[in-house]
Enzyme design. Structure first.
Site, short mmCIF file in Angstrom:
data_model
loop_
_atom_site.label_atom_id
_atom_site.label_comp_id
_atom_site.label_asym_id
_atom_site.label_seq_id
_atom_site.Cartn_x
_atom_site.Cartn_y
_atom_site.Cartn_z
N ARG A 17 -8.78 -10.32 -35.20
CA ARG A 17 -8.93 -11.49 -36.08
C ARG A 17 -7.62 -12.29 -36.15
O ARG A 17 -7.50 -13.39 -35.65
CB ARG A 17 -9.40 -11.05 -37.48
CG ARG A 17 -9.92 -12.17 -38.36
CD ARG A 17 -8.85 -12.98 -39.02
NE ARG A 17 -7.99 -12.15 -39.88
CZ ARG A 17 -6.88 -12.59 -40.45
NH1 ARG A 17 -6.49 -13.84 -40.27
NH2 ARG A 17 -6.13 -11.79 -41.18
N ASP A 18 -6.59 -11.68 -36.72
CA ASP A 18 -5.34 -12.41 -36.95
C ASP A 18 -4.69 -12.78 -35.61
O ASP A 18 -4.07 -13.84 -35.48
CB ASP A 18 -4.40 -11.52 -37.76
CG ASP A 18 -3.41 -12.30 -38.59
OD1 ASP A 18 -3.02 -13.40 -38.18
OD2 ASP A 18 -2.99 -11.81 -39.65
N HIS A 210 -0.26 -6.40 -45.75
CA HIS A 210 -0.52 -7.11 -44.49
C HIS A 210 0.79 -7.83 -44.16
O HIS A 210 1.14 -8.82 -44.79
CB HIS A 210 -1.67 -8.10 -44.71
CG HIS A 210 -1.98 -8.98 -43.56
ND1 HIS A 210 -3.05 -8.77 -42.72
CD2 HIS A 210 -1.36 -10.10 -43.10
CE1 HIS A 210 -3.09 -9.72 -41.79
NE2 HIS A 210 -2.07 -10.55 -42.00
N CYS A 243 -0.96 -17.48 -38.60
CA CYS A 243 -1.93 -18.36 -39.25
C CYS A 243 -1.69 -19.79 -38.78
O CYS A 243 -0.59 -20.32 -38.95
CB CYS A 243 -1.78 -18.28 -40.77
SG CYS A 243 -2.81 -19.48 -41.63
N ASN A 252 1.86 -10.20 -36.52
CA ASN A 252 1.87 -9.09 -37.46
C ASN A 252 2.79 -8.01 -36.90
O ASN A 252 3.07 -7.96 -35.70
CB ASN A 252 0.48 -8.45 -37.56
CG ASN A 252 -0.52 -9.33 -38.25
OD1 ASN A 252 -0.69 -9.25 -39.46
ND2 ASN A 252 -1.16 -10.21 -37.49
N1 COA Z 1 -18.67 -20.75 -41.83
C1 COA Z 1 -19.32 -21.78 -41.21
N2 COA Z 1 -19.50 -22.99 -41.76
C2 COA Z 1 -19.01 -23.17 -42.99
C3 COA Z 1 -18.34 -22.17 -43.67
C4 COA Z 1 -18.18 -20.92 -43.05
N3 COA Z 1 -17.54 -19.90 -43.64
N4 COA Z 1 -17.98 -22.64 -44.87
C5 COA Z 1 -18.41 -23.90 -44.95
N5 COA Z 1 -19.06 -24.23 -43.81
C6 COA Z 1 -19.71 -25.50 -43.50
C7 COA Z 1 -20.63 -25.96 -44.62
O1 COA Z 1 -21.89 -25.38 -44.48
C8 COA Z 1 -20.65 -27.45 -44.43
O2 COA Z 1 -21.51 -27.74 -43.37
P1 COA Z 1 -22.36 -29.08 -43.34
O3 COA Z 1 -21.36 -30.20 -43.27
O4 COA Z 1 -23.18 -28.95 -42.09
O5 COA Z 1 -23.15 -29.09 -44.60
C9 COA Z 1 -19.24 -27.75 -43.94
O6 COA Z 1 -18.73 -26.51 -43.45
C10 COA Z 1 -18.32 -28.26 -45.03
O7 COA Z 1 -18.34 -27.34 -46.13
P2 COA Z 1 -17.14 -27.26 -47.17
O8 COA Z 1 -17.43 -26.20 -48.15
O9 COA Z 1 -16.89 -28.65 -47.69
O10 COA Z 1 -15.97 -26.76 -46.26
P3 COA Z 1 -14.58 -27.47 -45.91
O11 COA Z 1 -14.77 -28.49 -44.86
O12 COA Z 1 -13.89 -27.84 -47.17
O13 COA Z 1 -13.80 -26.22 -45.23
C11 COA Z 1 -13.42 -23.86 -45.15
C12 COA Z 1 -13.49 -25.10 -46.01
C13 COA Z 1 -12.94 -22.76 -46.05
C14 COA Z 1 -14.81 -23.55 -44.64
C15 COA Z 1 -12.48 -24.06 -43.93
O14 COA Z 1 -11.28 -24.65 -44.36
C16 COA Z 1 -12.18 -22.77 -43.23
O15 COA Z 1 -13.04 -22.20 -42.57
N6 COA Z 1 -10.93 -22.25 -43.33
C17 COA Z 1 -10.56 -20.96 -42.76
C18 COA Z 1 -9.16 -21.03 -42.22
C19 COA Z 1 -8.74 -19.71 -41.64
O16 COA Z 1 -9.51 -18.91 -41.18
N7 COA Z 1 -7.42 -19.47 -41.64
C20 COA Z 1 -6.84 -18.29 -41.09
C21 COA Z 1 -7.14 -17.05 -41.82
S1 COA Z 1 -6.27 -16.88 -43.36
ZN ZN Z 2 -1.90 -12.43 -41.16
#
Ligand code: COA
Ligand code: ZN
Length: 325
Positions: A17-18, A210, A243, A252
């Protein structure tokens, strides 16, 4: 084993994952599955296999469902996935993870850049994730990103960390909590004091660390954690990781370095070093890099041979001496 240190610890392998999330090129699904399966044969009992996040946020892990569906589920190994919200939790539950690892950033700026939410909103969603998991009968844990340092805001106050952990534990019922040093800003004194205070304040919670090795303090921080009684460490094969939403983030602490240090200290990990190094080599071939002392130099245990005394013969004093230092 030295008095005061735990006899055994849990290593959670987070490379799939990371590590894979930050690689510039998409690692083919087939390779990811091979690596998770190879890791599961090393003796490691916890693998964070992928994340269920928005595919636009982390395109490298857009194949999470396929990875979870096609890995071999080895008995005795628990497979988890990181999620940022309820949607991620539902996807992870449908993919039959053994544990949902929700992530919340302690610092506001990282929380916004990583998940487009304030920490307060992210906490509410972590509460909903806990409910979803409880209903589904799936274990859940919470990880606090930037808990030991944020690239935008520095080290958060202990009080803030304790308040967020308190809400997770007392309001939402989390019993496993991981503190992350997302960009390797922590030092051993900070780790020891934070983890000791949290362990005293929340007895009954299984705390994990972590740690990123960005500033080469990863192993020192592992030791500080051990001294504070921590028995769960995330680490990444070949030292992958980072990240994309945290400037300066790098790998890590490498699983093989952690296992080497702990086993040399008499702290059992249950991991077979030869097999682990086999996987680390495979990972290095796939991604083209690694950051790991043991992968470069070999494990200390393999270097022990009979000492034969100085091999000085006349006329050969200088030859080979450079390789002895
Ligand atoms: N998996 C897939 N799709 C997702 C989702 C998820 N976990 N969470 C939200 N979505 C989709 C929604 O269904 C929505 O879809 P639609 O436009 O078709 O209706 C769209 O994304 C927007 O939803 P919203 O809640 O407004 O999300 P956002 O655009 O504000 O994004 C996150 C928020 C959290 C989903 C996004 O920033 C993210 O995935 N971040 C993870 C970053 C990461 O992994 N970093 C490293 C690890 S720490
Ligand atoms: Zn990490």
């Amino acid at each position: 084993m030295e008095a005061g240190l735990p006899a055994a610890v849990t290593i959670c392998e987070v490379g799939p994952r990371d590590g894979f999330q930050i690689e510039p090129t998409f690692i083919p699904t087939e390779r990811k599955i091979e690596i998770v399966d190879a890791l599961s044969r090393t003796g490691v009992r916890q693998i964070q296999a992928t994340s269920f996040v928005h595919p636009k946020a982390i395109p490298q892990l857009s194949d999470a469902e396929e990875v979870m569906a096609r890995i071999e589920r080895r008995t005795g190994v628990r497979y988890s996935a990181l999620v940022p919200n309820e949607k991620g939790a539902s996807r992870a539950i449908a993919a039959e993870v053994d544990c949902v690892d929700v992530v919340v950033s302690v610092s506001e700026s990282h929380c916004l850049s990583n998940t487009n939410m304030t920490p307060e909103r992210a906490m509410e969603r972590a509460g909903s994730v806990a409910s979803l998991c409880r209903e589904a009968g799936v274990a859940a844990s919470i990880g606090f990103a930037t808990a030991l340092g944020c690239p935008f805001e520095g080290i958060p106050s202990y009080e803030r960390v304790e308040r967020m952990v308190g809400q997770a534990v007392e309001e939402f019922g989390y019993v496993r909590v991981t503190l992350a040093d997302t960009v390797g800003m922590a030092n051993p004194t900070l780790v020891r004091s934070t983890m000791s205070r949290l362990a005293d304040r929340f007895p009954g919670v299984l705390f994990g660390l972590h740690l990123h090795n960005t500033r080469a303090m990863g192993l020192a921080n592992v030791l500080a954690g051990l001294e504070a009684g921590i028995t769960w460490f995330d680490s990444s094969v070949a030292g992958l990781g980072g990240c994309p939403y945290a400037p300066g983030a790098s790998g890590n602490v490498a699983t093989e370095d952690v296992v080497n240090m702990l086993e040399e200290m008499g702290v059992a990990t249950g991991i077979d070093m030869t097999r682990l190094l086999g996987v680390a080599t495979q990972v290095r071939e796939i991604v083209g890099h690694a950051d790991s002392g043991v992968l470069n130099a070999g494990p200390s245990s393999k270097l022990l041979g009979p000492f034969r005394g100085p091999q000085v013969t006349s006329g050969a004093q200088d030859q080979g001496s450079s390789s002895q230092v």
